[in-house]
Design a protein around this motif. Structure first.
Motif, PDB file in Angstrom:
ATOM      1  N   VAL A   1       0.835  -1.221  -0.030  1.00  0.00           N
ATOM      2  CA  VAL A   1      -0.041  -0.014   0.135  1.00  0.00           C
ATOM      3  C   VAL A   1       0.939   1.176   0.143  1.00  0.00           C
ATOM      4  O   VAL A   1       1.803   1.483   0.883  1.00  0.00           O
ATOM      5  CB  VAL A   1      -0.811  -0.002   1.062  1.00  0.00           C
ATOM      6  N   PHE A   2       0.667   2.051  -1.110  1.00  0.00           N
ATOM      7  CA  PHE A   2       1.170   3.355  -0.923  1.00  0.00           C
ATOM      8  C   PHE A   2       0.495   4.287  -0.181  1.00  0.00           C
ATOM      9  O   PHE A   2      -0.660   4.593  -0.240  1.00  0.00           O
ATOM     10  CB  PHE A   2       1.537   4.020  -2.559  1.00  0.00           C
ATOM     11  N   LEU A   3       1.376   5.030   0.770  1.00  0.00           N
ATOM     12  CA  LEU A   3       0.770   6.037   1.617  1.00  0.00           C
ATOM     13  C   LEU A   3       1.352   7.423   1.388  1.00  0.00           C
ATOM     14  O   LEU A   3       2.481   7.536   1.374  1.00  0.00           O
ATOM     15  CB  LEU A   3       1.176   5.716   3.018  1.00  0.00           C
ATOM     16  N   ASN A   4       0.214   8.359   0.976  1.00  0.00           N
ATOM     17  CA  ASN A   4       0.780   9.734   0.672  1.00  0.00           C
ATOM     18  C   ASN A   4       1.060  10.404   2.168  1.00  0.00           C
ATOM     19  O   ASN A   4       0.388  11.385   2.295  1.00  0.00           O
ATOM     20  CB  ASN A   4      -0.083  10.362  -0.138  1.00  0.00           C
ATOM     21  N   THR A   5       2.211  10.271   2.710  1.00  0.00           N
ATOM     22  CA  THR A   5       2.456  10.723   3.784  1.00  0.00           C
ATOM     23  C   THR A   5       4.012  10.379   4.042  1.00  0.00           C
ATOM     24  O   THR A   5       4.672   9.716   2.941  1.00  0.00           O
ATOM     25  CB  THR A   5       1.866  10.333   5.260  1.00  0.00           C
ATOM     26  N   PHE A   6       4.522  10.973   5.216  1.00  0.00           N
ATOM     27  CA  PHE A   6       6.044  10.569   5.394  1.00  0.00           C
ATOM     28  C   PHE A   6       6.214  10.271   6.828  1.00  0.00           C
ATOM     29  O   PHE A   6       5.410  10.442   7.778  1.00  0.00           O
ATOM     30  CB  PHE A   6       7.139  11.665   4.694  1.00  0.00           C
ATOM     31  N   ASP A   7       7.510   9.483   7.064  1.00  0.00           N
ATOM     32  CA  ASP A   7       7.722   8.915   8.386  1.00  0.00           C
ATOM     33  C   ASP A   7       7.712   9.854   9.534  1.00  0.00           C
ATOM     34  O   ASP A   7       7.159   9.682  10.595  1.00  0.00           O
ATOM     35  CB  ASP A   7       9.084   8.155   8.546  1.00  0.00           C
ATOM     36  N   TRP A   8       8.209  10.958   9.323  1.00  0.00           N
ATOM     37  CA  TRP A   8       8.329  12.132  10.139  1.00  0.00           C
ATOM     38  C   TRP A   8       6.937  12.544  10.693  1.00  0.00           C
ATOM     39  O   TRP A   8       6.577  12.927  11.955  1.00  0.00           O
ATOM     40  CB  TRP A   8       9.151  13.214   9.810  1.00  0.00           C
ATOM     41  N   PHE A   9       6.124  12.721   9.763  1.00  0.00           N
ATOM     42  CA  PHE A   9       4.842  13.394   9.852  1.00  0.00           C
ATOM     43  C   PHE A   9       4.006  12.448  10.663  1.00  0.00           C
ATOM     44  O   PHE A   9       3.125  13.071  11.551  1.00  0.00           O
ATOM     45  CB  PHE A   9       4.121  13.625   8.408  1.00  0.00           C
ATOM     46  N   GLU A  10       3.914  11.102  10.628  1.00  0.00           N
ATOM     47  CA  GLU A  10       3.168  10.211  11.261  1.00  0.00           C
ATOM     48  C   GLU A  10       3.726   9.169  11.802  1.00  0.00           C
ATOM     49  O   GLU A  10       3.781   8.034  11.386  1.00  0.00           O
ATOM     50  CB  GLU A  10       1.923   9.464  10.232  1.00  0.00           C
ATOM     51  N   PRO A  11       4.731   9.478  12.660  1.00  0.00           N
ATOM     52  CA  PRO A  11       5.961   8.307  12.938  1.00  0.00           C
ATOM     53  C   PRO A  11       5.293   7.284  13.803  1.00  0.00           C
ATOM     54  O   PRO A  11       5.567   5.796  13.568  1.00  0.00           O
ATOM     55  CB  PRO A  11       6.815   9.206  13.818  1.00  0.00           C
TER      56      PRO A  11
ATOM     57  N   VAL B   1      -3.762  14.540  13.060  1.00  0.00           N
ATOM     58  CA  VAL B   1      -2.436  14.330  12.733  1.00  0.00           C
ATOM     59  C   VAL B   1      -1.627  15.798  12.330  1.00  0.00           C
ATOM     60  O   VAL B   1      -0.767  16.090  12.621  1.00  0.00           O
ATOM     61  CB  VAL B   1      -2.354  13.719  11.348  1.00  0.00           C
ATOM     62  N   VAL B   2      -2.645  16.666  11.630  1.00  0.00           N
ATOM     63  CA  VAL B   2      -2.024  18.001  11.183  1.00  0.00           C
ATOM     64  C   VAL B   2      -1.503  18.730  12.403  1.00  0.00           C
ATOM     65  O   VAL B   2      -0.352  19.412  12.486  1.00  0.00           O
ATOM     66  CB  VAL B   2      -3.068  18.875  10.433  1.00  0.00           C
ATOM     67  N   GLU B   3      -2.585  18.745  13.497  1.00  0.00           N
ATOM     68  CA  GLU B   3      -2.383  19.551  14.804  1.00  0.00           C
ATOM     69  C   GLU B   3      -1.036  18.908  15.596  1.00  0.00           C
ATOM     70  O   GLU B   3       0.034  19.622  15.821  1.00  0.00           O
ATOM     71  CB  GLU B   3      -3.360  19.677  15.741  1.00  0.00           C
ATOM     72  N   LYS B   4      -0.922  17.650  15.361  1.00  0.00           N
ATOM     73  CA  LYS B   4       0.198  16.987  16.402  1.00  0.00           C
ATOM     74  C   LYS B   4       1.426  17.209  15.594  1.00  0.00           C
ATOM     75  O   LYS B   4       2.263  17.326  16.384  1.00  0.00           O
ATOM     76  CB  LYS B   4      -0.184  15.602  16.273  1.00  0.00           C
ATOM     77  N   ALA B   5       1.561  17.191  14.374  1.00  0.00           N
ATOM     78  CA  ALA B   5       2.868  17.600  13.492  1.00  0.00           C
ATOM     79  C   ALA B   5       3.124  18.917  13.534  1.00  0.00           C
ATOM     80  O   ALA B   5       4.458  19.140  13.269  1.00  0.00           O
ATOM     81  CB  ALA B   5       2.528  17.036  12.134  1.00  0.00           C
ATOM     82  N   GLY B   6       2.357  19.790  14.151  1.00  0.00           N
ATOM     83  CA  GLY B   6       2.456  21.413  14.046  1.00  0.00           C
ATOM     84  C   GLY B   6       2.292  21.931  12.842  1.00  0.00           C
ATOM     85  O   GLY B   6       2.954  23.198  12.624  1.00  0.00           O
ATOM     86  N   LEU B   7       1.481  21.428  11.829  1.00  0.00           N
ATOM     87  CA  LEU B   7       1.343  22.178  10.707  1.00  0.00           C
ATOM     88  C   LEU B   7       0.022  23.147  10.711  1.00  0.00           C
ATOM     89  O   LEU B   7      -0.038  23.932   9.973  1.00  0.00           O
ATOM     90  CB  LEU B   7       1.101  21.106   9.575  1.00  0.00           C
TER      91      LEU B   7
ATOM     92  N   ALA C   1       5.237  25.271  10.963  1.00  0.00           N
ATOM     93  CA  ALA C   1       4.925  24.780   9.559  1.00  0.00           C
ATOM     94  C   ALA C   1       6.136  24.745   8.745  1.00  0.00           C
ATOM     95  O   ALA C   1       6.138  24.107   7.694  1.00  0.00           O
ATOM     96  CB  ALA C   1       3.913  25.962   9.078  1.00  0.00           C
ATOM     97  N   MET C   2       7.241  25.495   8.791  1.00  0.00           N
ATOM     98  CA  MET C   2       8.335  25.762   8.000  1.00  0.00           C
ATOM     99  C   MET C   2       9.158  24.295   8.507  1.00  0.00           C
ATOM    100  O   MET C   2       9.876  23.718   7.647  1.00  0.00           O
ATOM    101  CB  MET C   2       9.041  27.106   8.153  1.00  0.00           C
ATOM    102  N   LYS C   3       9.098  23.750   9.721  1.00  0.00           N
ATOM    103  CA  LYS C   3       9.821  22.676  10.018  1.00  0.00           C
ATOM    104  C   LYS C   3       9.383  21.692   9.325  1.00  0.00           C
ATOM    105  O   LYS C   3       9.971  20.678   8.880  1.00  0.00           O
ATOM    106  CB  LYS C   3       9.683  22.598  11.582  1.00  0.00           C
ATOM    107  N   VAL C   4       7.904  21.588   9.287  1.00  0.00           N
ATOM    108  CA  VAL C   4       7.370  20.517   8.602  1.00  0.00           C
ATOM    109  C   VAL C   4       7.858  20.417   7.222  1.00  0.00           C
ATOM    110  O   VAL C   4       8.083  19.578   6.505  1.00  0.00           O
ATOM    111  CB  VAL C   4       5.783  20.612   8.551  1.00  0.00           C
ATOM    112  N   ASN C   5       7.985  21.634   6.475  1.00  0.00           N
ATOM    113  CA  ASN C   5       8.269  21.790   5.062  1.00  0.00           C
ATOM    114  C   ASN C   5       9.630  21.242   4.879  1.00  0.00           C
ATOM    115  O   ASN C   5      10.041  20.443   4.134  1.00  0.00           O
ATOM    116  CB  ASN C   5       8.321  23.149   4.835  1.00  0.00           C
ATOM    117  N   GLU C   6      10.580  21.725   5.970  1.00  0.00           N
ATOM    118  CA  GLU C   6      11.943  21.098   5.674  1.00  0.00           C
ATOM    119  C   GLU C   6      11.925  19.542   5.938  1.00  0.00           C
ATOM    120  O   GLU C   6      12.681  18.758   5.194  1.00  0.00           O
ATOM    121  CB  GLU C   6      12.753  21.763   7.077  1.00  0.00           C
ATOM    122  N   GLN C   7      11.226  18.944   6.834  1.00  0.00           N
ATOM    123  CA  GLN C   7      11.410  17.682   7.063  1.00  0.00           C
ATOM    124  C   GLN C   7      10.633  16.979   5.717  1.00  0.00           C
ATOM    125  O   GLN C   7      11.005  15.745   5.197  1.00  0.00           O
ATOM    126  CB  GLN C   7      10.389  17.043   8.125  1.00  0.00           C
ATOM    127  N   ALA C   8       9.532  17.476   5.210  1.00  0.00           N
ATOM    128  CA  ALA C   8       8.956  16.861   3.770  1.00  0.00           C
ATOM    129  C   ALA C   8      10.099  17.011   2.600  1.00  0.00           C
ATOM    130  O   ALA C   8       9.922  16.023   1.893  1.00  0.00           O
ATOM    131  CB  ALA C   8       7.842  17.910   3.526  1.00  0.00           C
TER     132      ALA C   8
END
Length: 554
Positions: free
Chosen positions: A316-326, A478-484, A521-528
């Protein structure tokens, strides 16, 4: 001949060609020096015929360097230079050879994309993933469904293929469905049934292709029927999840939950407990899952059969990344949600393909950096006219410019008002990603449709999350927990609660002035960004997928 050798040399360099005869012969000759001399110290002095070397065969005496022969005055080269270094070769890890061989180019893996095509939101991840895999030298065949009902614009599809001539497109005719025998009159579910009843045509279509198919990539909503077809064709099936890893896990756990208690949602008073995820509040469970909902058939006729088929899927392909939903991804990787689930490949944020040009760019160019509120709730959200008027009122009095996407019939609710002086209302288009990346955008108000969440993550734009239905409350968590961004839980589902314009304006003011949220939000951008780089988590998952198909192809 020289040109042909030159072309082969170029090809070997570009593809990383392997080394064969040529320098290899000399290397083996040197490697065998220690063996040859050890067996007969006077091997070259007594050499009358050919030199026999395992793997090379015969080396004529006339081809042996003169300095190796005992009657040569420079024989010390052999004993004082070549022989000690040849004896040391077993201690060496590897040897680079400046040569190339004639070889058969590796056959690229052939991936068939088969999306349901039920709307732009469903198609976006497919187009982007297909584009990414094509750039990795995978051969892509993309099947487009010819549907009676579709919200996907034909121009949207044709633009993609015009920009990607390397991708082969095929049409797939959907057979008409006998609606008189169906107890469900929802056009969405009926269209899924029509697709499922047409999939038997897939075998003959694939047999007409020039190359065998290495894998099929489709979406969750036809997993149940397609898994049977893929299994009969002996082709691995992968699906793309268009939601968060958290909501995907919740859906994947449904068969276990409902097998233990078929009335689990009817009797749900507190939280829903899911292994690896923890507690899901009842307030975040989609209303269509609850027995007192008039659309409860979505659960039993659509979600549950496809969730039961997941063990038949290869990945299954997930349109997310490890840091965002660890935590959720770790639970899926570890088989803690349920051990029968397929492998997951979090390869997001899936991007690399712009879906349209920012045709609002000239207006945005006139605005200051981070001064515009971008509002887009899509085209299918059940937002009442009264709530839309309150949103409009909030945008008018918030003190910031806005860019608001609305369907044409909804734009007419506002008529000619002074809103035009404070912002801009536009019709929908396939340009959300381009708008999000514009420096004028300072806040994104959205229902937390997952494709939009990933666009915000890639762009580093903070979100005001306002879930309306379905997976969106879990996505907002998820959005709130990741800081986005911020999820205003008090606003509840948009369709159940009227939020006044003053409250909306106040929230917009607070978030537009929240420096910490912008930094996060910019930290999320950097991790993305990092996860897509070489050796980033998403890049490694993509290489793992391609490597798996190549290994199965050999």
């Amino acid at each position: 001949m020289a040109q042909k050798v030159g072309e082969e040399a170029t090809q070997a360099w570009e593809i990383g060609g392997t080394s064969v005869k040529g320098l290899v012969e000399m290397l083996k000759l040197k490697l065998n020096l220690r063996i040859t001399v050890q067996e007969d110290p006077a091997a070259f002095k007594n050499l009358w015929g050919n030199l026999e070397i395992p793997g090379l065969g015969s080396v004529p005496k006339s081809s042996v360097p003169r300095s190796w022969l005992d009657d040569s005055p420079s024989n010390y080269v052999l004993k004082a230079y070549l022989l000690p270094n040849a004896r040391a070769l077993p201690q060496v890890t590897g040897v680079f050879l400046n040569t190339f061989g004639r070889f058969k180019p590796e056959t690229p893996v052939h991936i068939l994309f088969l999306p349901s095509g039920l709307g732009v939101g469903q198609m976006v991840p497919f187009f982007r993933l297909a584009s990414m895999l094509a750039s990795q030298r995978c051969k892509i065949t993309f099947i487009t469904m010819l549907l009676e009902i579709s919200t996907t614009k034909s121009s949207f599809i044709s633009n993609f293929f015009a920009n990607h001539p390397e991708i082969n497109q095929l049409d797939f005719q959907i057979l008409p469905l006998n609606t008189s025998t169906s107890p469900i009159n929802d056009p969405f579910i009926m269209q899924i049934d029509a697709i499922s009843n047409s999939l038997h045509q897939l075998g003959p279509l694939l047999s007409s292709l020039n190359e065998p198919v290495s894998a099929i990539v489709s979406d969750f909503i036809i997993t149940s029927s397609l898994s049977e077809v893929a299994n009969s064709l002996n082709i691995p099936l992968y699906i793309i999840s268009t939601t968060s890893a958290k909501f995907y896990s919740t859906v994947a756990y449904l068969p276990v939950l409902l097998s233990e208690d078929p009335a689990a949602f009817k009797n749900l008073w507190g939280n829903l407990e899911i292994p690896g995820l923890g507690s899901v509040p009842k307030s975040s469970v989609p209303r269509s899952w609850l027995d007192d909902s008039p659309s409860n058939y979505v659960l039993k006729a659509y979600l549950l059969p496809n969730a039961r088929a997941l063990p038949q899927v290869t990945g299954v392909f997930l349109n997310t990344f490890d840091w965002f939903e660890p935590e959720t991804i770790a639970a899926l990787d570890g088989g803690r949600v349920t051990s029968s689930l397929p492998l997951v490949f979090p390869v997001g944020p899936v991007g690399n393909y712009k879906l349209g040009e920012d045709n609002q760019c000239s207006w945005l160019d006139e605005q200051s950096a981070e001064s515009v509120v971008y509002v887009n709730f899509g085209t299918r959200e059940p937002i009442s006219s009264q709530q839309l008027r309150e949103i409009g009122k909030g945008l008018e009095i918030c003190g910031y410019k806005f860019l608001w996407v609305l369907k044409q019939e909804l734009i007419e609710l506002f008529g000619d008002t002074e809103m035009e002086n404070k912002g801009k209302i536009v019709k929908p288009g396939e340009y959300e990603e381009a708008i999000m990346e514009h420096p004028a955008i300072g806040l994104f108000m959205n229902q937390c449709e997952w494709v939009s969440v990933m666009n915000a993550a890639r762009s580093g734009v903070p979100m005001l999350a306002w879930p309306q239905h379905g997976d969106q409350k879990l996505n907002a968590e998820v959005v709130e927990k990741a800081g986005l961004g911020r999820w205003v839980k008090e606003w509840d589902w948009g369709e159940e609660n009227l939020v006044n314009g003053e409250e909306i304006a106040e929230m917009v003011k607070n978030l537009m002035g929240d420096v910490n949220m912008k930094v996060n939000a910019m930290k999320v951008n950097e991790q993305a960004r990092k996860c897509k780089e070489i050796k980033g988590s998403s890049e490694k998952r993509m290489r793992k997928f391609i490597g798996t198909l190549k290994a199965e192809q050999k």
